[in-house]
Design a protein around this motif. Structure first.
Motif, PDB file in Angstrom:
ATOM      1  N   GLY A  29       0.788  -1.211   0.000  1.00  0.00           N
ATOM      2  CA  GLY A  29       0.000   0.000   0.000  1.00  0.00           C
ATOM      3  C   GLY A  29       0.826   1.269   0.000  1.00  0.00           C
ATOM      4  N   GLY A  30       2.117   1.209   0.250  1.00  0.00           N
ATOM      5  CA  GLY A  30       2.906   2.422   0.335  1.00  0.00           C
ATOM      6  C   GLY A  30       3.865   2.616  -0.815  1.00  0.00           C
ATOM      7  N   GLY A  31       3.949   1.692  -1.729  1.00  0.00           N
ATOM      8  CA  GLY A  31       4.843   1.816  -2.865  1.00  0.00           C
ATOM      9  C   GLY A  31       6.305   1.655  -2.517  1.00  0.00           C
ATOM     10  N   GLU A  32       6.604   1.235  -1.289  1.00  0.00           N
ATOM     11  CA  GLU A  32       7.985   1.202  -0.864  1.00  0.00           C
ATOM     12  C   GLU A  32       8.759  -0.018  -1.318  1.00  0.00           C
ATOM     13  N   ALA A  33       8.106  -1.028  -1.814  1.00  0.00           N
ATOM     14  CA  ALA A  33       8.812  -2.272  -2.130  1.00  0.00           C
ATOM     15  C   ALA A  33       8.708  -2.610  -3.605  1.00  0.00           C
ATOM     16  N   SER A  34       9.184  -1.734  -4.439  1.00  0.00           N
ATOM     17  CA  SER A  34       9.119  -1.966  -5.871  1.00  0.00           C
ATOM     18  C   SER A  34       9.988  -3.141  -6.253  1.00  0.00           C
ATOM     19  N   CYS A  35       9.353  -4.169  -6.772  1.00  0.00           N
ATOM     20  CA  CYS A  35      10.137  -5.341  -7.160  1.00  0.00           C
ATOM     21  C   CYS A  35      10.979  -5.037  -8.385  1.00  0.00           C
ATOM     22  N   ALA A  36      10.683  -3.961  -9.094  1.00  0.00           N
ATOM     23  CA  ALA A  36      11.500  -3.577 -10.234  1.00  0.00           C
ATOM     24  C   ALA A  36      12.846  -3.027  -9.779  1.00  0.00           C
ATOM     25  N   ASN A  37      12.949  -2.643  -8.522  1.00  0.00           N
ATOM     26  CA  ASN A  37      14.190  -2.091  -7.993  1.00  0.00           C
ATOM     27  C   ASN A  37      14.724  -2.937  -6.849  1.00  0.00           C
ATOM     28  N   LEU A  38      14.592  -4.239  -6.980  1.00  0.00           N
ATOM     29  CA  LEU A  38      15.073  -5.178  -5.981  1.00  0.00           C
ATOM     30  C   LEU A  38      16.248  -5.950  -6.575  1.00  0.00           C
ATOM     31  N   TYR A  39      17.383  -5.863  -5.908  1.00  0.00           N
ATOM     32  CA  TYR A  39      18.586  -6.567  -6.342  1.00  0.00           C
ATOM     33  C   TYR A  39      19.078  -7.479  -5.229  1.00  0.00           C
ATOM     34  N   THR A  40      19.826  -8.494  -5.609  1.00  0.00           N
ATOM     35  CA  THR A  40      20.443  -9.400  -4.650  1.00  0.00           C
ATOM     36  C   THR A  40      21.950  -9.367  -4.854  1.00  0.00           C
ATOM     37  N   TYR A  41      22.660  -9.263  -3.734  1.00  0.00           N
ATOM     38  CA  TYR A  41      24.118  -9.338  -3.745  1.00  0.00           C
ATOM     39  C   TYR A  41      24.518 -10.120  -2.501  1.00  0.00           C
ATOM     40  N   GLN A  42      25.300 -11.158  -2.660  1.00  0.00           N
ATOM     41  CA  GLN A  42      25.755 -12.027  -1.572  1.00  0.00           C
ATOM     42  C   GLN A  42      24.607 -12.438  -0.646  1.00  0.00           C
ATOM     43  N   ASP A  43      23.555 -12.947  -1.239  1.00  0.00           N
ATOM     44  CA  ASP A  43      22.398 -13.471  -0.507  1.00  0.00           C
ATOM     45  C   ASP A  43      21.652 -12.431   0.326  1.00  0.00           C
ATOM     46  N   ARG A  44      21.851 -11.148   0.054  1.00  0.00           N
ATOM     47  CA  ARG A  44      21.093 -10.091   0.708  1.00  0.00           C
ATOM     48  C   ARG A  44      20.293  -9.350  -0.350  1.00  0.00           C
ATOM     49  N   SER A  45      19.092  -8.921   0.002  1.00  0.00           N
ATOM     50  CA  SER A  45      18.245  -8.167  -0.920  1.00  0.00           C
ATOM     51  C   SER A  45      18.357  -6.680  -0.622  1.00  0.00           C
ATOM     52  N   TYR A  46      18.491  -5.903  -1.683  1.00  0.00           N
ATOM     53  CA  TYR A  46      18.652  -4.457  -1.570  1.00  0.00           C
ATOM     54  C   TYR A  46      17.547  -3.758  -2.370  1.00  0.00           C
ATOM     55  N   LEU A  47      16.985  -2.709  -1.780  1.00  0.00           N
ATOM     56  CA  LEU A  47      15.996  -1.873  -2.453  1.00  0.00           C
ATOM     57  C   LEU A  47      16.580  -0.489  -2.653  1.00  0.00           C
ATOM     58  N   ASP A  48      16.164   0.178  -3.752  1.00  0.00           N
ATOM     59  CA  ASP A  48      16.637   1.543  -3.930  1.00  0.00           C
ATOM     60  C   ASP A  48      16.015   2.413  -2.844  1.00  0.00           C
ATOM     61  N   VAL A  49      16.764   3.417  -2.434  1.00  0.00           N
ATOM     62  CA  VAL A  49      16.336   4.235  -1.309  1.00  0.00           C
ATOM     63  C   VAL A  49      15.707   5.528  -1.796  1.00  0.00           C
ATOM     64  N   THR A  50      16.458   6.340  -2.453  1.00  0.00           N
ATOM     65  CA  THR A  50      15.982   7.619  -2.961  1.00  0.00           C
ATOM     66  C   THR A  50      16.984   8.099  -4.011  1.00  0.00           C
ATOM     67  N   PRO A  51      16.513   8.756  -5.042  1.00  0.00           N
ATOM     68  CA  PRO A  51      17.449   9.180  -6.089  1.00  0.00           C
ATOM     69  C   PRO A  51      18.344  10.349  -5.682  1.00  0.00           C
ATOM     70  N   ASN A  52      18.073  10.996  -4.567  1.00  0.00           N
ATOM     71  CA  ASN A  52      18.808  12.203  -4.201  1.00  0.00           C
ATOM     72  C   ASN A  52      19.886  11.996  -3.148  1.00  0.00           C
ATOM     73  N   VAL A  53      20.231  10.769  -2.835  1.00  0.00           N
ATOM     74  CA  VAL A  53      21.250  10.512  -1.825  1.00  0.00           C
ATOM     75  C   VAL A  53      22.628  10.811  -2.407  1.00  0.00           C
ATOM     76  N   LYS A  54      23.396  11.621  -1.692  1.00  0.00           N
ATOM     77  CA  LYS A  54      24.769  11.906  -2.109  1.00  0.00           C
ATOM     78  C   LYS A  54      25.683  10.926  -1.405  1.00  0.00           C
ATOM     79  N   PHE A  55      26.475  10.195  -2.200  1.00  0.00           N
ATOM     80  CA  PHE A  55      27.370   9.196  -1.640  1.00  0.00           C
ATOM     81  C   PHE A  55      28.627   9.130  -2.479  1.00  0.00           C
ATOM     82  N   THR A  56      29.662   8.539  -1.901  1.00  0.00           N
ATOM     83  CA  THR A  56      30.927   8.364  -2.599  1.00  0.00           C
ATOM     84  C   THR A  56      31.146   6.876  -2.819  1.00  0.00           C
ATOM     85  N   LEU A  57      31.437   6.521  -4.050  1.00  0.00           N
ATOM     86  CA  LEU A  57      31.682   5.120  -4.377  1.00  0.00           C
ATOM     87  C   LEU A  57      33.037   4.664  -3.870  1.00  0.00           C
TER      88      LEU A  57
END
Length: 130
Positions: A29-57
């Motif tokens: 009901g909240g749109g927070e779990a878009s399966c289109a933006n669900l990835y798996t890396y080392q047996d953990r599931s990751y969801l996108d957070v927000t497009p405006n996060v500033k981070f350093t790779l």
């Protein structure tokens, strides 16, 4: 147009809307779990957070996988295609909490592990600082 033709058109349109809603909302009901933006890396599931996060790779970690939504059921898992993208470390945050995912470092997007609606505190601090 006959009643049958109109009814069929309405049913097809309704099915399309429901399948899109199921994929983008995750049923919560909240749109927070878009399966289109669900990835798996080392047996953990990751969801996108927000497009405006500033981070350093940081360094390249490996490959994250994305499987398509099975929001309508009936897909044979053995035939399910898998998409891959590069996974990158995010400076200052453990890969067990968050990573960046994209074809290249310039296109990488911030993703985090979530349990329900909770966002890890390290991720929230990064969001708040953006």
């Amino acid at each position: 147009m006959s009643w049958t033709g109109r009814s069929t058109g309405v049913l097809v349109a309704a099915a399309m809307v429901m399948s899109v809603a199921a994929c983008t909302d995750g049923g919560g009901g909240g749109g927070e779990a878009s399966c289109a933006n669900l990835y798996t890396y080392q047996d953990r599931s990751y969801l996108d957070v927000t497009p405006n996060v500033k981070f350093t790779l940081g360094k390249t970690l490996g490959v994250a996988t994305q499987t398509p939504c099975d929001d309508t059921g009936g897909q044979d898992e053995s035939e399910e295609p898998v998409w891959t993208e590069n996974a990158y470390e995010v400076d200052g945050i453990s890969p067990e909490v968050a990573i960046a995912i994209g074809d290249t470092p310039k296109t990488a997007t911030f993703f985090a592990v979530r349990s329900g609606k909770e966002i890890p505190s390290e991720v929230q601090r990064l969001i708040d600082g953006s």
